[in-house]
Write an enzyme that holds these catalytic residues in place. Sequence first.
Site, PDB file in Angstrom:
ATOM      1  N   LYS A 191      23.043 -65.574 -23.785  1.00 54.36           N
ATOM      2  CA  LYS A 191      22.103 -65.805 -22.677  1.00 54.36           C
ATOM      3  C   LYS A 191      21.184 -64.584 -22.611  1.00 54.36           C
ATOM      4  CE  LYS A 191      20.934 -65.439 -18.758  1.00 54.36           C
ATOM      5  NZ  LYS A 191      19.605 -64.902 -18.406  1.00 54.36           N
ATOM      6  N   GLU A 266      28.717 -53.291 -20.150  1.00 53.35           N
ATOM      7  CA  GLU A 266      27.872 -52.097 -20.339  1.00 53.35           C
ATOM      8  C   GLU A 266      26.895 -52.094 -19.180  1.00 53.35           C
ATOM      9  OE1 GLU A 266      28.090 -49.767 -22.539  1.00 53.35           O
ATOM     10  OE2 GLU A 266      29.492 -50.643 -23.964  1.00 53.35           O
ATOM     11  N   CYS A 300      19.607 -47.505 -19.951  1.00 55.52           N
ATOM     12  CA  CYS A 300      20.757 -47.357 -19.070  1.00 55.52           C
ATOM     13  C   CYS A 300      21.261 -45.920 -18.993  1.00 55.52           C
ATOM     14  CB  CYS A 300      21.867 -48.268 -19.573  1.00 55.52           C
ATOM     15  SG  CYS A 300      22.121 -48.101 -21.346  1.00 55.52           S
ATOM     16  N   GLU A 401      20.224 -45.756  -9.393  1.00 57.69           N
ATOM     17  CA  GLU A 401      19.503 -46.019 -10.638  1.00 57.69           C
ATOM     18  C   GLU A 401      18.123 -46.591 -10.302  1.00 57.69           C
ATOM     19  OE1 GLU A 401      20.728 -49.332 -13.200  1.00 57.69           O
ATOM     20  OE2 GLU A 401      20.756 -47.916 -14.864  1.00 57.69           O
TER      21      GLU A 401
HETATM   22  P1  NAD Z   1      20.680 -57.724 -14.651  1.00 59.16           P
HETATM   23  O1  NAD Z   1      22.101 -57.437 -14.340  1.00 59.16           O
HETATM   24  O2  NAD Z   1      19.798 -58.152 -13.538  1.00 59.16           O
HETATM   25  O3  NAD Z   1      20.550 -58.866 -15.747  1.00 59.16           O
HETATM   26  C1  NAD Z   1      21.211 -58.771 -16.986  1.00 59.16           C
HETATM   27  C2  NAD Z   1      21.499 -60.167 -17.508  1.00 59.16           C
HETATM   28  O4  NAD Z   1      22.425 -60.792 -16.618  1.00 59.16           O
HETATM   29  C3  NAD Z   1      20.278 -61.081 -17.560  1.00 59.16           C
HETATM   30  O5  NAD Z   1      20.366 -61.914 -18.696  1.00 59.16           O
HETATM   31  C4  NAD Z   1      20.417 -61.905 -16.293  1.00 59.16           C
HETATM   32  O6  NAD Z   1      19.781 -63.156 -16.372  1.00 59.16           O
HETATM   33  C5  NAD Z   1      21.913 -62.044 -16.214  1.00 59.16           C
HETATM   34  N1  NAD Z   1      22.431 -62.326 -14.859  1.00 59.16           N
HETATM   35  C6  NAD Z   1      21.894 -62.006 -13.664  1.00 59.16           C
HETATM   36  N2  NAD Z   1      22.682 -62.455 -12.664  1.00 59.16           N
HETATM   37  C7  NAD Z   1      23.742 -63.063 -13.234  1.00 59.16           C
HETATM   38  C8  NAD Z   1      24.903 -63.713 -12.736  1.00 59.16           C
HETATM   39  N3  NAD Z   1      25.136 -63.849 -11.431  1.00 59.16           N
HETATM   40  N4  NAD Z   1      25.803 -64.204 -13.616  1.00 59.16           N
HETATM   41  C9  NAD Z   1      25.603 -64.070 -14.946  1.00 59.16           C
HETATM   42  N5  NAD Z   1      24.503 -63.478 -15.485  1.00 59.16           N
HETATM   43  C10 NAD Z   1      23.590 -62.976 -14.630  1.00 59.16           C
HETATM   44  O7  NAD Z   1      20.117 -56.428 -15.384  1.00 59.16           O
HETATM   45  P2  NAD Z   1      18.627 -56.190 -15.891  1.00 59.16           P
HETATM   46  O8  NAD Z   1      17.787 -55.878 -14.700  1.00 59.16           O
HETATM   47  O9  NAD Z   1      18.231 -57.267 -16.804  1.00 59.16           O
HETATM   48  O10 NAD Z   1      18.817 -54.877 -16.782  1.00 59.16           O
HETATM   49  C11 NAD Z   1      18.819 -53.609 -16.249  1.00 59.16           C
HETATM   50  C12 NAD Z   1      20.225 -53.100 -16.034  1.00 59.16           C
HETATM   51  O11 NAD Z   1      20.958 -53.154 -17.254  1.00 59.16           O
HETATM   52  C13 NAD Z   1      20.249 -51.660 -15.612  1.00 59.16           C
HETATM   53  O12 NAD Z   1      21.170 -51.492 -14.583  1.00 59.16           O
HETATM   54  C14 NAD Z   1      20.703 -50.930 -16.856  1.00 59.16           C
HETATM   55  O13 NAD Z   1      21.310 -49.696 -16.616  1.00 59.16           O
HETATM   56  C15 NAD Z   1      21.616 -51.913 -17.463  1.00 59.16           C
HETATM   57  N6  NAD Z   1      21.773 -51.661 -18.897  1.00 59.16           N
HETATM   58  C16 NAD Z   1      22.943 -51.136 -19.351  1.00 59.16           C
HETATM   59  C17 NAD Z   1      23.098 -50.829 -20.694  1.00 59.16           C
HETATM   60  C18 NAD Z   1      24.383 -50.233 -21.214  1.00 59.16           C
HETATM   61  O14 NAD Z   1      24.588 -50.260 -22.431  1.00 59.16           O
HETATM   62  N7  NAD Z   1      25.250 -49.706 -20.385  1.00 59.16           N
HETATM   63  C19 NAD Z   1      22.056 -51.085 -21.589  1.00 59.16           C
HETATM   64  C20 NAD Z   1      20.880 -51.631 -21.101  1.00 59.16           C
HETATM   65  C21 NAD Z   1      20.756 -51.922 -19.750  1.00 59.16           C
END
Ligand code: NAD
Length: 498
Positions: A191, A266, A300, A401
């Site tokens: 997804k 992650e 991240c 963040e």
């Molecule tokens: P997000 O959590 O909003 O979304 C991530 C993914 O989860 C998307 O595909 C989204 O559609 C999906 N999602 C959202 N709500 C969901 C739910 N209720 N159930 C299942 N899936 C759902 O994050 P974002 O805004 O896309 O990305 C930014 C975040 O990701 C930041 O917090 C960043 O630190 C983190 N990040 C972490 C790493 C790591 O390796 N630790 C790497 C990149 C980004």
Amino acid sequence: MNDATPDSRRGHRFLDGQDRKLLIGGQWVSAARGATIATLNPSTGELLANFAAGDAEDVNRAVAAARAAFEGEWARFKPFQRQEILLKWADLIDANFEELCWLDTLDMGAPISVTRMRRQRVIGMLRFYAGMATALHGETVENSMPGNFASFTLKDPIGVVGAIIPWNGPLVACVWKIAPALATGCTVVLKPSEEAPLTALRLGELLMEAGLPAGVVNIVTGYGHQAGAALAAHPGVDKVAFTGSTGTGRRLIEASAGNFKRLSLELGGKSPNIVFADADLDAAVPGAAMAVFANSGQICSAGTRLFVEAPVYDEFVERVAAFGKALKVGDSALPETQIGPVVSARQLETVQRYLASGPSEGAIALSGGARLTGGDYDKGFFVAPTVFKGVRDEMAIAREEIFGPVISALPFSDIDDVMRRANDTEYGLGSGVWTTNLSTAHKMAKGLRAGSVWINCYQSTDPAMPFGGFKSSGIGRESGIEHLYQYLETKSVWINLG
Ligand code: NAD
């Protein structure tokens, strides 16, 4: 900014006005309910493409296809054959790399000069996992049972993996999730993020071209609260491998309870980057700046809490601010651009809230501090690289963040002071230390509560080096052998030899 439209942008096959579909069971299909979502170019606000808004029904179909593949032909693939597929995919990605770079650049805004630099990372990662496909094994274990028993372990693929990824680096994120699954013999429902789904779909085409059997990798685009939530709660999914925000990670833990899904998470961070007065400051200035400004702060493990030892604090933060001011911010399609936009209007709003909250709590912006406006900047979502001085540990900009190009600079007095304050956070993803003192380097490496410690560098990665978070930054590690174990179950086998 100049408004030239590079040919690569105009001519991209994915931007031909056709709706992009879901990949289910080896077929490209529309969402069951026919809904679509628009994805925009964050540099210009222009529509790039419409893609399928999958929901629970599409997830059901994709999980069924993944289960059938897991129990079918794919189960009979030898490690060597899985390796061959991964190597073929690596070659195809290599051959189509320029096109994939453009998709990442146009869809999420990383400058083209930056996405082009990711070739070694992506191909190297694939070749690492391809190698691991033939290196996995159980163990023969000596036992003390009375009688005569042989005992050994087998490593079984965990099954159907729901992979959910964010938008901040689609190419890397897709490969990082799919490759270990294929190396271990799992099947996948991916997804992608609704903010930047196009690269994933092109990678799906290349997987089919590499000869992957139908249903082994399925791609369901859509919103998090629809497709994502349905995948996270699905009883036919054995594991969820997630990268995204800590808030969503928490929801996934709840959603996994139904069938005790395995989870690797992650998540977010508020990583400390620590500069001691004895450091090579000429190296530390760009190191501190790019630890945050790279990818417009949308990494991240960005080193967003910049701790600087008091005697050099004023001079150092001035230099980091000057470095930020000199960076070329602009349309990510232009070759000279160093810093692109943030991904969306929503992300821009979030960052702007923090740009306002810093000064309201007493911080001073030495550089940036606002959205960039005027001319072409008005069309996109650009934020000036920002350095806040006079930050205190309890301020929101020092604790939460932001996911934008914003550095919160804090002075510290000595190693004990900075160790305590650096660890005083709910997160524990990255951390940086700049020093020429070996003893300080070792003490910090040992004492920091974070998954990665970079000393006199920042954001170094290798497919063999584990990456992941302590505390609310996640569960599990990606890269390295540990990553593969997260896609495997251990089975103990006993044989009574009589
Ligand atoms: P997000 O959590 O909003 O979304 C991530 C993914 O989860 C998307 O595909 C989204 O559609 C999906 N999602 C959202 N709500 C969901 C739910 N209720 N159930 C299942 N899936 C759902 O994050 P974002 O805004 O896309 O990305 C930014 C975040 O990701 C930041 O917090 C960043 O630190 C983190 N990040 C972490 C790493 C790591 O390796 N630790 C790497 C990149 C980004």
